[in-house]
Design a protein around this motif. Structure first.
Motif, PDB file in Angstrom:
ATOM      1  N   LYS A 246      -6.384   8.272 -14.993  1.00  9.50           N
ATOM      2  CA  LYS A 246      -5.121   7.901 -14.361  1.00  9.50           C
ATOM      3  C   LYS A 246      -5.395   6.906 -13.229  1.00  9.50           C
ATOM      4  O   LYS A 246      -6.282   7.115 -12.411  1.00  9.50           O
ATOM      5  CB  LYS A 246      -4.424   9.142 -13.807  1.00  9.50           C
ATOM      6  CG  LYS A 246      -3.068   8.823 -13.199  1.00  9.50           C
ATOM      7  CD  LYS A 246      -2.301  10.071 -12.878  1.00  9.50           C
ATOM      8  CE  LYS A 246      -0.958   9.871 -12.256  1.00  9.50           C
ATOM      9  NZ  LYS A 246      -0.531   8.593 -11.843  1.00  9.50           N
ATOM     10  N   VAL A 247      -4.637   5.846 -13.234  1.00  8.75           N
ATOM     11  CA  VAL A 247      -4.746   4.845 -12.177  1.00  8.75           C
ATOM     12  C   VAL A 247      -3.603   5.098 -11.193  1.00  8.75           C
ATOM     13  O   VAL A 247      -2.451   4.777 -11.469  1.00  8.75           O
ATOM     14  CB  VAL A 247      -4.685   3.411 -12.743  1.00  8.75           C
ATOM     15  CG1 VAL A 247      -4.807   2.389 -11.628  1.00  8.75           C
ATOM     16  CG2 VAL A 247      -5.785   3.202 -13.776  1.00  8.75           C
ATOM     17  N   ASP A 248      -3.950   5.702 -10.046  1.00 10.25           N
ATOM     18  CA  ASP A 248      -2.927   6.006  -9.041  1.00 10.25           C
ATOM     19  C   ASP A 248      -2.709   4.803  -8.125  1.00 10.25           C
ATOM     20  O   ASP A 248      -3.313   3.745  -8.296  1.00 10.25           O
ATOM     21  CB  ASP A 248      -3.304   7.271  -8.260  1.00 10.25           C
ATOM     22  CG  ASP A 248      -4.585   7.128  -7.449  1.00 10.25           C
ATOM     23  OD1 ASP A 248      -5.081   5.988  -7.269  1.00 10.25           O
ATOM     24  OD2 ASP A 248      -5.100   8.153  -6.979  1.00 10.25           O
ATOM     25  N   ASP A 249      -1.821   4.985  -7.130  1.00  6.38           N
ATOM     26  CA  ASP A 249      -1.484   3.882  -6.227  1.00  6.38           C
ATOM     27  C   ASP A 249      -2.702   3.346  -5.475  1.00  6.38           C
ATOM     28  O   ASP A 249      -2.822   2.134  -5.265  1.00  6.38           O
ATOM     29  CB  ASP A 249      -0.408   4.322  -5.229  1.00  6.38           C
ATOM     30  CG  ASP A 249       0.954   4.520  -5.885  1.00  6.38           C
ATOM     31  OD1 ASP A 249       1.177   3.975  -6.984  1.00  6.38           O
ATOM     32  OD2 ASP A 249       1.794   5.225  -5.297  1.00  6.38           O
ATOM     33  N   ILE A 250      -3.593   4.227  -5.064  1.00  5.95           N
ATOM     34  CA  ILE A 250      -4.801   3.781  -4.336  1.00  5.95           C
ATOM     35  C   ILE A 250      -5.680   2.947  -5.262  1.00  5.95           C
ATOM     36  O   ILE A 250      -6.190   1.884  -4.871  1.00  5.95           O
ATOM     37  CB  ILE A 250      -5.553   4.977  -3.732  1.00  5.95           C
ATOM     38  CG1 ILE A 250      -4.700   5.621  -2.630  1.00  5.95           C
ATOM     39  CG2 ILE A 250      -6.913   4.554  -3.182  1.00  5.95           C
ATOM     40  CD1 ILE A 250      -5.254   6.931  -2.096  1.00  5.95           C
TER      41      ILE A 250
END
Length: 151
Positions: free
Chosen positions: A2-6
């Motif tokens: 998963k590519v989160d906001d950070i």
């Protein structure tokens, strides 16, 4: 993965300048330097980050002409072309596409004479169309975070 906001922000910063230190990135994204290093390593391992490159000015290295060339391959000539195109030093990018043409290439050349000789090599594989690139409208456009639609 998963590519989160950070992670998206780290990816954006790396695309702007991949030589930034983890400490510099950490200050912008609001996590520790070791956390940035770990996130980058995980994105590399997952194949999200494919590598780090230098952006080279083709003009300043002597190539005065850039062009987009499409090829509509003759019957039975597409596969041989796909092998041959890998050996052309002029080709910066090459994409197999849908539509009337099979291939679109971005090429860099010394001048019009070089372009003519290059096209002469291509016409044994298919019909070509050439557009001269005048300028970049968007230079090294960073990735854009995907939009989530409510369904």
């Amino acid at each position: 993965m998963k590519v989160d906001d950070i992670n998206w922000k780290i990816l954006q910063l790396l695309q702007e300048n991949s030589r930034q230190t983890n400490t510099q990135i950490a200050k912008v994204v609001g996590v520790t330097s070791p956390a940035v290093a770990e996130r980058i390593r995980k994105m590399e391992d997952a194949g999200i980050i494919k590598g780090y490159t230098a952006t080279v000015s083709h003009y300043d290295t002597g190539y005065q002409l850039r062009a987009l060339i499409t090829v509509r391959a003759f019957m039975g000539r597409l596969k041989p072309f796909l092998q041959k195109v890998k050996s052309f030093e002029e080709v910066v990018n090459c994409y197999r596409i849908t539509g009337n043409e099979n291939i679109v290439m971005e090429v860099v050349l010394d001048n019009q004479m070089h372009l003519e000789k290059f096209i002469d090599q291509l016409i044994t594989y298919g019909e070509t169309k050439t557009q001269i690139i005048l300028s970049n409208v968007i230079e090294n456009n960073p990735i854009v975070k995907p939009i989530t639609f409510n369904r």
